[in-house]
Scaffold this motif. Structure first.
Motif, mmCIF file in Angstrom:
data_model
loop_
_atom_site.group_PDB
_atom_site.id
_atom_site.type_symbol
_atom_site.label_atom_id
_atom_site.label_comp_id
_atom_site.label_asym_id
_atom_site.label_seq_id
_atom_site.Cartn_x
_atom_site.Cartn_y
_atom_site.Cartn_z
ATOM 1 N N TRP A 2 0.770 -1.195 0.170
ATOM 2 C CA TRP A 2 0.072 0.135 0.065
ATOM 3 C C TRP A 2 0.826 1.160 -0.062
ATOM 4 O O TRP A 2 1.866 1.549 0.686
ATOM 5 C CB TRP A 2 -0.871 -0.034 1.194
ATOM 6 C CG TRP A 2 -2.116 -1.024 1.145
ATOM 7 C CD1 TRP A 2 -1.976 -2.262 1.582
ATOM 8 C CD2 TRP A 2 -3.295 -0.899 0.654
ATOM 9 N NE1 TRP A 2 -3.235 -2.880 1.596
ATOM 10 C CE2 TRP A 2 -4.014 -1.895 0.844
ATOM 11 C CE3 TRP A 2 -4.239 0.058 0.173
ATOM 12 C CZ2 TRP A 2 -5.178 -2.188 0.733
ATOM 13 C CZ3 TRP A 2 -5.362 0.096 -0.302
ATOM 14 C CH2 TRP A 2 -5.870 -1.131 0.059
ATOM 15 N N ASP A 3 0.335 2.397 -0.952
ATOM 16 C CA ASP A 3 1.191 3.594 -0.867
ATOM 17 C C ASP A 3 0.078 4.499 -0.234
ATOM 18 O O ASP A 3 -0.863 5.191 -0.510
ATOM 19 C CB ASP A 3 1.209 3.941 -2.286
ATOM 20 C CG ASP A 3 2.104 5.240 -2.234
ATOM 21 O OD1 ASP A 3 2.302 5.901 -1.190
ATOM 22 O OD2 ASP A 3 2.577 5.895 -3.375
ATOM 23 N N LEU A 4 0.280 4.669 1.269
ATOM 24 C CA LEU A 4 -0.467 5.592 2.147
ATOM 25 C C LEU A 4 -0.422 6.974 1.695
ATOM 26 O O LEU A 4 -1.408 7.958 1.958
ATOM 27 C CB LEU A 4 -0.198 5.406 3.406
ATOM 28 C CG LEU A 4 -0.271 3.822 3.888
ATOM 29 C CD1 LEU A 4 0.241 3.767 5.401
ATOM 30 C CD2 LEU A 4 -1.510 3.304 3.703
ATOM 31 N N ALA A 5 0.809 7.557 1.450
ATOM 32 C CA ALA A 5 0.987 8.837 1.010
ATOM 33 C C ALA A 5 -0.077 9.098 -0.063
ATOM 34 O O ALA A 5 -0.741 10.341 -0.172
ATOM 35 C CB ALA A 5 2.370 9.205 0.863
ATOM 36 N N VAL A 6 0.182 8.414 -1.182
ATOM 37 C CA VAL A 6 -1.010 8.684 -2.446
ATOM 38 C C VAL A 6 -2.151 8.395 -2.221
ATOM 39 O O VAL A 6 -3.217 8.993 -2.525
ATOM 40 C CB VAL A 6 -0.249 8.490 -3.487
ATOM 41 C CG1 VAL A 6 -1.038 8.579 -4.823
ATOM 42 C CG2 VAL A 6 1.116 8.769 -3.755
ATOM 43 N N GLY A 7 -2.307 7.315 -1.676
ATOM 44 C CA GLY A 7 -3.828 6.524 -1.498
ATOM 45 C C GLY A 7 -4.147 5.361 -2.369
ATOM 46 O O GLY A 7 -5.275 5.478 -2.766
ATOM 47 N N PHE A 8 -3.142 4.690 -2.734
ATOM 48 C CA PHE A 8 -3.728 3.582 -3.488
ATOM 49 C C PHE A 8 -2.872 2.201 -3.271
ATOM 50 O O PHE A 8 -1.704 2.365 -2.505
ATOM 51 C CB PHE A 8 -3.610 3.842 -5.196
ATOM 52 C CG PHE A 8 -2.165 3.970 -5.485
ATOM 53 C CD1 PHE A 8 -1.293 5.097 -5.481
ATOM 54 C CD2 PHE A 8 -1.432 2.840 -6.448
ATOM 55 C CE1 PHE A 8 -0.017 5.046 -5.975
ATOM 56 C CE2 PHE A 8 -0.289 2.835 -6.836
ATOM 57 C CZ PHE A 8 0.501 4.092 -6.471
ATOM 58 N N CYS A 9 -2.985 1.124 -3.733
ATOM 59 C CA CYS A 9 -2.474 0.087 -3.635
ATOM 60 C C CYS A 9 -1.346 -0.247 -4.531
ATOM 61 O O CYS A 9 -1.879 -0.158 -5.921
ATOM 62 C CB CYS A 9 -3.350 -1.208 -3.391
ATOM 63 S SG CYS A 9 -2.671 -2.878 -3.224
ATOM 64 N N PHE A 10 -0.241 -0.608 -4.452
ATOM 65 C CA PHE A 10 0.670 -0.887 -5.505
ATOM 66 C C PHE A 10 0.357 -2.301 -6.028
ATOM 67 O O PHE A 10 0.264 -2.342 -7.316
ATOM 68 C CB PHE A 10 2.046 -1.196 -4.789
ATOM 69 C CG PHE A 10 2.879 0.102 -4.450
ATOM 70 C CD1 PHE A 10 3.127 0.828 -5.470
ATOM 71 C CD2 PHE A 10 3.109 0.528 -3.334
ATOM 72 C CE1 PHE A 10 3.804 2.074 -5.339
ATOM 73 C CE2 PHE A 10 3.899 1.601 -2.849
ATOM 74 C CZ PHE A 10 4.184 2.464 -4.212
ATOM 75 N N GLY A 11 -0.293 -3.186 -5.347
ATOM 76 C CA GLY A 11 -0.626 -4.422 -6.069
ATOM 77 C C GLY A 11 -0.334 -5.500 -4.848
ATOM 78 O O GLY A 11 0.119 -5.342 -3.907
ATOM 79 N N VAL A 12 -0.620 -6.773 -5.351
ATOM 80 C CA VAL A 12 -0.478 -7.999 -4.652
ATOM 81 C C VAL A 12 0.407 -8.922 -5.209
ATOM 82 O O VAL A 12 0.386 -9.195 -6.531
ATOM 83 C CB VAL A 12 -1.733 -8.750 -4.415
ATOM 84 C CG1 VAL A 12 -1.707 -10.089 -3.454
ATOM 85 C CG2 VAL A 12 -2.770 -7.851 -3.692
#
Length: 691
Positions: free
Chosen positions: A439-449
């Motif tokens: 998770w990229d919390l600063a931007v607000g989206f999931c990098f992936g699994v």
């Protein structure tokens, strides 16, 4: 003999004429043997004819011989591989901090080293290795210690063997005891602190408490602003009294300003009471799903107070009969796989928790956003043992408010490990099936699994500061990067992986160290990233060796060893600390020393040390630490890594490039116009010459 005897008898009866003739041996003179009974036997089968117990003894001796020979061959092959292997350069420590007692835990904050040991803790100065304070008033030893930098002051939280956690406040040269969080007057009601976490900046603290067969999470708000005002007021009052006393002594001629000496040791102040932390929340483990007394869905929805967690595995309303029916179906299909002898008692569910900074991914109410300044935690993330869900709790509440989670992140498998980066920008959730969610919390989206290789289960995650490779050397970008992360994952089988993610590209997994097949003593037991050196991690193995690995290649750069190697009888559990800002790490030495004198042995003292390894003091790492931490000024722009720059910087570079192109075009136009004028002037001159 018979033939000779017969010949001699003939010689006596007759006279000899000519030489004596020896008759040729005939087949009739052979000894009579039964050739039909003779059978050729295998030499190995001759041993089978031995009687017992000699036959069994012979087999055991052969087995021991074969096993010994295999061990000798394996050891010889290992020695040959060691001789052919390129051994890394081994560096000793640059300094040694000698301790009076065996340390159990260590922590670093600012320029101080906090060591927990017998009946308390000690404070050391990192620069001169001098002990400046000792607190030994606990009933039992300290097992873990935390230290948080609050600017000019520090917050210290030691935990003893009874599970009691205490908060200390260190301001300049004064130490204050704030409160013992879970100490009870009645020993039968004493609770135990299993785990604790301090928020970045020291605004909040969470403690996992166990007692009376239950486990819960206590969350406190720390009034650090009030603490600072209270100690500053105390310092001003003490300084005014001290100046008055010095003035009186100087008037009496006993002391002069020239011979005043300042005592740099820390002193404990028990005459001042600081404000207590404010308890804001008590979180209990999620209850198991049970049947509902509601008779219809309309009745269930009519009694629902809110809709938090719908569709995430929470707030189910299922009848008891349905649960019983599903249980019977399950036991019928999987009866042969279930252990019906007896069910073991389920262990208590433990929690792992993190404090998150404000982020677009968290739903914070509008009225609460103003109360959270930049750099102050606003959300607490919690997941419990065996749970699929990651719960999010807002920190803008009081103890009177109802403790409900504001968000739930469900996963396909139970979460085993969660790790938050130092900057609170990235989060990794690892499940028991080997799947990692980034998770990229600063931007607000999931990098992936991403899934680890089959058979590998995550044990711990370590974040690396994002680095680039330029001309074979690891460097840090000059400007901060966004949506670029890399971490090292240590698995339960001692294998090591590098997981990277960048922007919208899918995450990747690369093997750094494979699982050991034969030599289990070379298995990795601990990993620590070195933020002062880009792309470098410290690897601790079970046999007591310490090495520095470059994860970009990957390869071992060098190794470190204390002057007295640790006596490892089992899996090594090192006690160490790696600085987050400065290029050094500390390692606890072995308490046993074979070189100590008899007088020391008779006195019963043991030599305990903490070894100081400075990366800049070694020739192989000196240039690496200096050039990599501070790259050239325009290196990030000349590297052809535009994705490593933030959006504002990329727009600025694009605008600058367009201006440069415009100036170039204008220059070309001016040169073209100037050439046209020269050409017209030359034509005019030619016409005049012709006339």
């Amino acid at each position: 003999m018979m033939a000779a005897h017969k010949g001699s008898w003939t010689a006596k009866s007759r006279p000899l004429k000519g030489p004596l003739e020896v008759p040729f041996p005939a087949e009739k003179d052979w000894p009579e043997d039964n050739d039909a009974d003779y059978v050729f036997k295998d030499p190995c089968q001759e041993l089978e004819s031995l009687p017992q117990p000699y036959r069994m003894i012979d087999k055991l001796v052969n087995l021991v011989f074969d096993q010994t020979w295999e061990a000798i061959e394996e050891r010889e092959a290992l020695r040959e591989a060691e001789r052919n292997r390129v051994q890394p350069t081994v560096y000793p420590p640059v300094a040694e901090i000698q301790l009076n007692k065996t340390p159990n835990c260590m922590a670093i904050s600012q320029d101080y080293l906090f060591i927990g040991g017998a009946k308390g803790f000690s404070i050391y100065n990192l620069y001169n290795a001098k002990r400046i304070f000792v607190w030994e008033k606990f009933k039992v030893d300290v097992t873990s210690i935390w230290a948080m930098d609050l600017g000019n002051e520090m917050l210290i939280a030691p935990v003893d063997e009874l599970g009691i956690v205490r908060l200390f406040y260190l301001y300049k040269d004064c130490l204050f005891l704030i409160k013992a969080i879970n100490e009870a007057e009645d020993s039968s009601k004493q609770t135990t602190c299993i785990k604790m976490e301090l928020a970045q900046g020291g605004d909040f603290a969470a403690f996992l408490i166990q007692g009376g067969g239950d486990v819960w999470l206590d969350v406190y708000k720390l009034p650090k602003d009030s603490w600072l005002k209270e100690v500053e007021h105390y310092q001003l009052a003490q300084n005014s009294k001290k100046k008055v006393g010095q003035l009186q002594l100087s008037m009496l001629g006993r002391i002069t300003p020239d011979n005043l000496e300042t005592d740099m040791n820390v002193c404990f102040k028990a005459d001042i009471k600081l404000s207590f932390p404010v308890h804001i929340m008590k979180i209990k483990p999620p209850k198991p799903l049970t049947g509902t007394p509601f008779k219809s869905p309309l009745e269930a929805f009519a009694k629902i107070e809110d809709c938090h967690g719908l569709g995430s595995g929470q707030n189910h309303f299922i009848k008891d009969s349905q649960w019983e029916q599903q249980s019977d179906i399950f036991h019928t299909f999987y009866r042969k796989f279930l252990d019906t002898e007896g069910e073991e008692e389920q262990p208590l569910s433990l929690a792992t928790f993190h404090f998150f900074l404000p982020s677009p991914i968290f739903a914070v109410p509008m009225e609460a956003r103003s109360s959270f300044a930049s750099g102050v935690a606003c959300v607490l993330g919690v997941h419990w043992t065996g749970s699929h869900n990651f719960f999010l709790y807002s920190l803008n509440r009081t103890l009177k408010d109802k403790t409900d989670h504001e968000g739930v992140w469900p996963c396909a498998a139970p979460i085993t490990v969660s790790q938050l980066s130092c900057s609170s920008s990235y989060l990794v959730l690892a499940c028991e099936d080997g799947v990692l969610s980034l998770w990229d919390l600063a931007v607000g989206f999931c990098f992936g699994v991403v899934a680890l290789p089959e058979g590998s289960v995550c044990e711990s995650v370590y974040f690396l500061k994002y680095f680039l490779v330029h001309e074979g050397q690891n460097v840090y970008p000059k400007t901060p990067v966004k949506s670029q992360m890399s971490c090292v994952v240590l698995c339960t089988d001692a294998s090591l992986y590098l997981v990277s993610a960048k922007g919208t590209q899918g995450p990747t997994v690369r093997v750094l160290v494979e699982r050991p097949e034969k030599h289990l003593d070379e298995a990795i037991c601990a990993v620590a990233p070195v933020r002062a050196l880009p792309g470098m991690v410290l690897i601790f193995t079970r046999n007591g060796s310490i090495s520095l690995m470059n994860v970009a290649k990957p390869e071992i750069v060098c190794a470190f060893a204390p002057p007295r190697p640790p006596h490892v009888t089992g899996p090594w559990k090192p006690t160490f600390l790696v600085s987050l800002q400065l290029p050094f790490f500390l390692l606890q030495g072995d308490c046993s020393d074979v070189t100590k004198s008899k007088s020391v042995e008779e006195a019963g003292d043991t030599r305990n040390s903490v070894f100081y390894f400075n990366f800049e003091a070694y020739p192989l790492l000196e240039n690496l630490s200096k050039t990599s931490v501070t790259p050239p000024e325009d290196l990030s722009e000349t590297l052809a890594f535009p994705e490593a720059l933030p959006l504002e910087r990329r727009c600025e570079l694009l605008l600058r490039k367009s201006f440069q192109m415009l100036e170039k075009k204008q220059k070309q136009i001016q040169e073209h116009e100037h050439w046209s004028r020269l050409r017209r002037y030359s034509l005019l001159l030619q016409r005049d010459n012709r006339k």
